[in-house]
Design a protein around this motif. Structure first.
Motif, PDB file in Angstrom:
ATOM      1  N   LYS A  26      -0.808  -4.668  -5.093  1.00 44.73           N
ATOM      2  CA  LYS A  26      -0.450  -3.310  -4.694  1.00 44.73           C
ATOM      3  C   LYS A  26      -1.626  -2.389  -4.983  1.00 44.73           C
ATOM      4  CE  LYS A  26       2.228  -2.352  -8.894  1.00 44.73           C
ATOM      5  NZ  LYS A  26       3.563  -1.972  -9.388  1.00 44.73           N
ATOM      6  N   THR A  27      -1.693  -1.308  -4.200  1.00 44.92           N
ATOM      7  CA  THR A  27      -2.743  -0.316  -4.388  1.00 44.92           C
ATOM      8  C   THR A  27      -2.343   0.990  -3.717  1.00 44.92           C
ATOM      9  OG1 THR A  27      -5.112   0.151  -4.163  1.00 44.92           O
ATOM     10  CG2 THR A  27      -4.058  -0.961  -2.304  1.00 44.92           C
ATOM     11  N   ASN A  28      -2.886   2.065  -4.241  1.00 49.94           N
ATOM     12  CA  ASN A  28      -2.740   3.373  -3.590  1.00 49.94           C
ATOM     13  C   ASN A  28      -4.115   3.937  -3.236  1.00 49.94           C
ATOM     14  OD1 ASN A  28      -3.674   4.042  -6.117  1.00 49.94           O
ATOM     15  ND2 ASN A  28      -2.147   5.622  -6.508  1.00 49.94           N
ATOM     16  N   GLN A  29      -5.108   3.066  -3.209  1.00 51.47           N
ATOM     17  CA  GLN A  29      -6.468   3.461  -2.858  1.00 51.47           C
ATOM     18  C   GLN A  29      -6.844   2.815  -1.525  1.00 51.47           C
ATOM     19  OE1 GLN A  29      -9.276   3.158  -6.141  1.00 51.47           O
ATOM     20  NE2 GLN A  29      -7.539   2.946  -7.549  1.00 51.47           N
ATOM     21  N   ILE A  33       0.876  -1.168   0.000  1.00 54.63           N
ATOM     22  CA  ILE A  33       0.000   0.000   0.000  1.00 54.63           C
ATOM     23  C   ILE A  33       0.912   1.217   0.000  1.00 54.63           C
ATOM     24  CG2 ILE A  33      -1.849   1.204   1.226  1.00 54.63           C
ATOM     25  CD1 ILE A  33      -2.303  -1.614   2.647  1.00 54.63           C
ATOM     26  N   TYR A  34       0.703   2.096  -0.959  1.00 59.27           N
ATOM     27  CA  TYR A  34       1.573   3.260  -1.108  1.00 59.27           C
ATOM     28  C   TYR A  34       0.734   4.512  -1.280  1.00 59.27           C
ATOM     29  CZ  TYR A  34       0.625   2.476  -6.080  1.00 59.27           C
ATOM     30  OH  TYR A  34       0.018   2.294  -7.292  1.00 59.27           O
ATOM     31  N   ASP A  35       1.354   5.657  -1.009  1.00 63.02           N
ATOM     32  CA  ASP A  35       0.635   6.928  -1.162  1.00 63.02           C
ATOM     33  C   ASP A  35       1.360   7.843  -2.135  1.00 63.02           C
ATOM     34  OD1 ASP A  35       2.714   8.176   0.241  1.00 63.02           O
ATOM     35  OD2 ASP A  35       1.536   8.474   2.071  1.00 63.02           O
ATOM     36  N   ASP A  36       0.805   9.013  -2.348  1.00 56.81           N
ATOM     37  CA  ASP A  36       1.367   9.968  -3.308  1.00 56.81           C
ATOM     38  C   ASP A  36       2.596  10.699  -2.782  1.00 56.81           C
ATOM     39  OD1 ASP A  36      -0.633   9.301  -5.093  1.00 56.81           O
ATOM     40  OD2 ASP A  36      -1.962  10.899  -4.403  1.00 56.81           O
ATOM     41  N   VAL A  62       5.293   3.908   1.927  1.00 61.55           N
ATOM     42  CA  VAL A  62       4.679   2.582   1.886  1.00 61.55           C
ATOM     43  C   VAL A  62       4.290   2.194   3.298  1.00 61.55           C
ATOM     44  CG1 VAL A  62       5.843   1.744  -0.194  1.00 61.55           C
ATOM     45  CG2 VAL A  62       6.926   1.410   2.033  1.00 61.55           C
ATOM     46  N   TRP A  90       3.770   3.881   8.480  1.00 60.52           N
ATOM     47  CA  TRP A  90       4.209   4.403   7.187  1.00 60.52           C
ATOM     48  C   TRP A  90       5.686   4.758   7.246  1.00 60.52           C
ATOM     49  CZ3 TRP A  90       1.120   4.237   3.047  1.00 60.52           C
ATOM     50  CH2 TRP A  90      -0.259   4.166   3.248  1.00 60.52           C
ATOM     51  N   ARG A 131       9.531   5.103   1.122  1.00 59.72           N
ATOM     52  CA  ARG A 131       9.959   3.903   0.403  1.00 59.72           C
ATOM     53  C   ARG A 131      11.479   3.776   0.369  1.00 59.72           C
ATOM     54  NH1 ARG A 131      12.582   0.610  -1.010  1.00 59.72           N
ATOM     55  NH2 ARG A 131      12.489  -0.719  -2.845  1.00 59.72           N
TER      56      ARG A 131
END
Length: 151
Positions: free
Chosen positions: A89-92, A15-18, A22, A107, A110
């Motif tokens: 994987k997802t960023n949502q 899971i990652y964000d903008d 991660v 969190w 990365r």
């Protein structure tokens, strides 16, 4: 000769964000301790994508959406079962982050992942999550020793 075999299916999700972060889990499991991505077992009859959504929620408190299958890890167990880990994987995502009995979740940037005590071979697994030309992490035994292959 039968073409079927016993198998165990599990999952793991990056899971990652903008912001380049991660979500990681510091696992307390003595069989595979260290920092990794959250995930768990697929229940009998459960769709794979539902299992990763359920496991991420149970282990992190987050509800993920649209997980994308991005690779596979596999090896034979000592009981000659094929152990398969489906990489997603997802960023949502949404919800409130919380730890579970599996370990603390948090969190990190990365590029700081290498500064943590990672679960065994997790640094190699991350390549499959991130590199478009890789889709499989495979253990094979040769001469009494386990070897990692990336395809």
């Amino acid at each position: 000769m039968s073409r079927s075999e016993k198998a165990i299916f599990t999952n793991m999700c990056m899971i990652y964000d903008d912001n380049g972060r991660v979500l990681v889990q510091d696992r307390v499991n003595s069989n595979w301790p260290g920092v990794t991505f959250p995930g768990g077992h697929v229940e009998k009859g459960e769709p794979f994508s539902h299992s990763v959504i359920r496991e991420v929620y149970e282990e992190t408190g987050l509800t993920i959406k649209s997980p994308v299958l991005c690779g596979v890890k596999q090896f034979q167990t000592k009981d000659d079962e094929r152990y398969v880990v489906l990489f997603y994987k997802t960023n949502q995502f949404g919800g409130e982050l919380k730890p579970s009995k599996e370990g603390n979740v948090f969190w990190i940037q990365r590029d700081e992942l290498c500064h943590y005590k990672l679960a065994n071979d997790f640094d190699e697994m991350v390549k499959v999550f991130e590199l478009e030309n890789l889709s499989e992490f495979y253990y094979h035994k040769e001469g009494g020793h386990w070897h990692v292959n990336l395809f």
